[in-house]
Design a protein around this motif. Structure first.
Motif, short mmCIF file in Angstrom:
data_model
loop_
_atom_site.label_atom_id
_atom_site.label_comp_id
_atom_site.label_asym_id
_atom_site.label_seq_id
_atom_site.Cartn_x
_atom_site.Cartn_y
_atom_site.Cartn_z
N CYS A 59 -4.82 3.94 0.39
CA CYS A 59 -3.58 3.17 0.52
C CYS A 59 -2.79 3.60 1.74
O CYS A 59 -2.25 2.77 2.47
N CYS A 116 -1.67 -4.11 -5.41
CA CYS A 116 -2.13 -3.63 -4.10
C CYS A 116 -3.48 -4.25 -3.76
O CYS A 116 -3.69 -4.70 -2.62
N CYS A 162 -9.83 -0.63 0.40
CA CYS A 162 -8.66 -0.29 -0.42
C CYS A 162 -8.58 -1.21 -1.64
O CYS A 162 -8.28 -0.75 -2.75
N CYS A 211 0.83 -1.21 0.00
CA CYS A 211 0.00 0.00 0.00
C CYS A 211 0.86 1.26 0.00
O CYS A 211 0.54 2.24 -0.69
#
Length: 130
Positions: free
Chosen positions: A58, A111, A96, A35
Motif C-alpha cells: 500500500c 483499497c 496491491c 492506499c
C-alpha cells in the motif's frame, strides 16, 4: 473545477485524450489516498505484524500513484518515459489489489477496488495514447 477543466487550459492539451488523461489522474490520486489510509489502518489494527506485506504494498502503491498523477498532470510533450511510469503504476496497483483482496477488512476491500480502478484507468489511457 474538474481535472479535465484545468487540463483544457494547458497549451499542450492536444497531446493526450483529455477525458482519459483526467480519468487516470483522478483514479491515481484516489488510489494514493486510499492506499495511504489502508496502510495506516493495517498498521493500527489488531495484528500489524500479519499485515506487513499489505502495508508495504500500500505504501509503495501510494507513492507510484502520486508520482503518476503528478507526471500526467503535466501533459506537455515529454517523450515516452511517462508510459513506463504508467506501466509501473498499473503493475503496482494490480499487485496491491491482489494483496488487499486477500484480507477481510473493509479498508482492504476498498483499497483493492481503488487499485483496480486506477490500473484500469491507466490501461485505458495507454490504449488511446498516440
Amino acid at each position: 473545477m474538474s481535472t479535465a477543466d484545468i487540463l483544457r487550459t494547458h497549451p499542450s492539451r492536444d497531446t493526450f485524450d483529455l477525458d482519459e488523461l483526467a480519468a487516470a489522474i483522478d483514479a491515481a490520486l484516489r488510489c494514493a489516498q486510499t492506499c495511504a489510509t489502508c496502510a495506516d489502518a493495517c498498521l493500527h489494527g489488531d495484528d500489524p505484524a500479519s499485515m506487513v506485506t499489505c502495508i508495504d504494498l500500500c505504501t509503495q502503491c501510494a507513492a507510484i500513484c502520486r508520482t503518476t498523477a503528478e507526471v500526467l498532470s503535466r501533459p506537455g510533450p515529454n517523450g515516452d518515459s511517462w508510459r513506463e511510469i504508467v506501466k509501473a503504476c498499473i503493475a503496482t496497483c494490480r499487485e496491491c489489489a491482489a494483496e488487499c483482496g486477500s484480507h477481510d477488512h473493509d479498508h482492504c476491500r476498498m483499497c483493492a477496488e481503488a487499485c483496480t480502478a486506477c490500473a484500469d484507468a491507466c490501461e485505458a489511457l495507454l490504449a488511446v495514447a498516440s
